[in-house]
Every structure is written in C-alpha cells, then in structure tokens.
Design a protein around this motif. Structure first.
Motif, short mmCIF file in Angstrom:
data_model
loop_
_atom_site.label_atom_id
_atom_site.label_comp_id
_atom_site.label_asym_id
_atom_site.label_seq_id
_atom_site.Cartn_x
_atom_site.Cartn_y
_atom_site.Cartn_z
N LYS A 153 0.85 -1.26 -0.08
CA LYS A 153 -0.09 0.00 0.02
C LYS A 153 0.84 1.08 -0.10
O LYS A 153 0.63 2.10 -0.90
CB LYS A 153 -0.82 0.06 1.19
N TYR A 154 2.01 1.22 0.89
CA TYR A 154 2.76 2.32 0.95
C TYR A 154 3.52 2.71 -0.17
O TYR A 154 3.64 3.80 -0.71
CB TYR A 154 3.58 2.53 2.22
N PHE A 155 4.26 1.61 -0.82
CA PHE A 155 4.68 1.64 -1.96
C PHE A 155 4.05 2.06 -3.18
O PHE A 155 4.45 3.20 -3.93
CB PHE A 155 5.42 0.37 -2.31
N ARG A 156 3.00 1.60 -3.29
CA ARG A 156 1.96 2.15 -4.13
C ARG A 156 1.68 3.76 -4.17
O ARG A 156 1.73 4.52 -5.22
CB ARG A 156 0.57 1.48 -4.36
N GLN A 157 1.40 3.99 -3.21
CA GLN A 157 1.22 5.65 -2.75
C GLN A 157 2.34 6.33 -3.19
O GLN A 157 2.29 7.74 -3.40
CB GLN A 157 0.73 5.71 -1.26
N ILE A 158 3.41 5.92 -2.67
CA ILE A 158 4.87 6.54 -2.97
C ILE A 158 5.10 6.57 -4.32
O ILE A 158 5.40 8.09 -4.83
CB ILE A 158 6.02 6.06 -2.30
N ILE A 208 8.86 10.24 5.19
CA ILE A 208 7.56 9.70 4.76
C ILE A 208 6.81 9.53 6.22
O ILE A 208 7.07 8.85 7.05
CB ILE A 208 7.71 8.39 4.13
N ILE A 209 5.77 10.34 6.20
CA ILE A 209 5.20 10.44 7.59
C ILE A 209 3.62 9.58 7.05
O ILE A 209 3.22 9.58 6.31
CB ILE A 209 4.64 11.75 8.04
N ILE A 210 3.39 8.84 8.34
CA ILE A 210 1.80 8.16 8.12
C ILE A 210 0.92 8.67 8.92
O ILE A 210 1.04 9.02 10.05
CB ILE A 210 2.20 6.63 8.82
N ASP A 211 -0.08 9.21 8.00
CA ASP A 211 -1.18 10.23 8.71
C ASP A 211 -1.84 9.23 9.61
O ASP A 211 -2.08 8.06 9.56
CB ASP A 211 -1.91 10.88 7.61
N LYS A 212 -3.06 9.95 10.21
CA LYS A 212 -3.97 9.32 11.01
C LYS A 212 -5.15 8.34 10.21
O LYS A 212 -5.55 7.41 10.83
CB LYS A 212 -4.79 10.23 11.76
N HIS A 213 -5.10 8.48 8.97
CA HIS A 213 -5.81 7.53 8.19
C HIS A 213 -4.89 6.32 7.33
O HIS A 213 -5.47 5.70 6.70
CB HIS A 213 -6.28 8.08 7.04
N ASP A 214 -3.73 6.05 7.93
CA ASP A 214 -2.78 5.30 7.38
C ASP A 214 -2.36 5.39 6.10
O ASP A 214 -2.23 4.28 5.24
CB ASP A 214 -3.48 3.71 7.77
N ASN A 215 -2.23 6.46 5.69
CA ASN A 215 -1.50 6.88 4.55
C ASN A 215 -0.32 7.68 4.42
O ASN A 215 -0.26 8.33 5.42
CB ASN A 215 -2.71 7.87 3.53
N ILE A 216 0.34 7.59 3.32
CA ILE A 216 1.56 8.28 3.63
C ILE A 216 1.54 9.86 3.16
O ILE A 216 0.54 10.30 2.50
CB ILE A 216 2.65 7.69 2.34
#
Length: 184
Positions: free
Chosen positions: A115-120, A142-150
C-alpha cells in the motif's frame, strides 16, 4: 483559501504540550493552535543563522515548490512567516510516526508495504508531472497520517527540472541529486 492568508506571527499561535516532531533534517516541528480559529497546525522553525545567500535562494525555491504541490500524499505548506531569528513554515497537522519508525518497530505487514509503496509511486509520479524532482525520498521523510496513508515531507532537496536544459546539458544530470544513506 488561496494560500495568501493574513500575516501570521508567533503571537498568532499557542504551542500544545507535546514533544517536537522531527520534520526533515533542518528544524523541528511543533503542534500549535491558532488563537482565533482554534485550529491545530504544525509549525517548523528553521534558524536563519544557517542560511547563506545560496541557501536563501534554495529556501525560496523550496517554498515555491511546497506551495505548488497540492496532492493528498504530501504534507501541505499552508503559510510561512519569519522573525529576526527564524523562518516558520505552517503545515497542516500531522502524526509523528514516520515510515522509518514503523520499520524500526517491525510493524509493517506485506499488505501495508504494498500500500505505502503504491502511494509513494503515485506521489512521485505527480511530482514528475509538475517537473519536480524529489530527491529526499527516504523513510524519515515519509509520515504515516492518522488514516494510515503516506505524506511526503522534507523538500529541502527538491528541484524544479528544466527538461530542455537537461536535454542539452548532460553535466546537469550528473550532479549529485540524492541522499547518501540511500544510494544503491
């Protein structure tokens, strides 16, 4: 609304009782509340004494890039101001967890990594479409926000690409444009 809000100063905000958030290599960020709107923000204070004429130019370019980027995968710069000693950058509120923290704590599953790799990749493609090269791509930025997105941060080494210049001048492409710790 158009990122040209009224002038701010240190007196505009109240610092929340929290530990400073590491936000890039230069400066720490604090969680603050705007005294009138009661909205929370994150302010990064950067000491002006570190600036030379060349870093002032770089910082102005950095601010231009940060105002230009409007994408959910980036920490958005909302405003900035300065006093005699500091440059203050006002960001949307953030969570203090970085990808680096999650790697160290071994809290990443295969599905989260994907998920994080795809978002990056989507975030970097967005920058490339704006002709911006984001050179500080590293887990600490790379910060992980409160919705678990980068959320990508730390634009200190971002660069507006001049594609025509790069086509004609291969020396420009050969200049150091990376973070040493993450060079393969």
């Amino acid at each position: 609304k158009d990122y040209t809000d009224n002038e701010c100063s240190k007196k505009t905000f109240v610092q929340e009782d929290s530990v400073p958030i590491i936000l890039g290599y230069v400066g720490k960020a604090l969680v603050v509340t705007h005294k009138i709107t009661m909205k929370m923000y994150c302010i990064k204070a950067i000491k002006k004494e570190i600036f030379s004429q060349s870093t002032i130019d770089l910082t102005n370019k950095q601010l231009d890039i940060m105002y230009k980027v409007r994408h959910p995968s980036f920490l958005r710069l909302l405003n900035h101001f300065e006093d005699d000693s500091y440059l203050f950058c006002i960001f949307q509120p953030i969570n203090e967890n970085t990808l680096y923290d999650l790697i160290q704590e071994r809290k990443l599953t295969e599905s989260k990594i994907q998920k994080y790799f795809r978002q990056i990749l989507i975030a970097v493609q967005y920058l490339h479409n704006l002709n911006i090269s984001y050179i500080s791509l590293e887990p600490e930025s790379i910060i992980i926000d409160k919705h678990d997105n980068i959320r990508l941060t730390d634009y200190a080494w971002s660069k507006l690409l001049n594609i025509e210049l790069n086509k004609r001048n291969s020396n420009e492409l050969g200049k150091k444009m990376y973070v040493n710790a993450y060079v393969p």
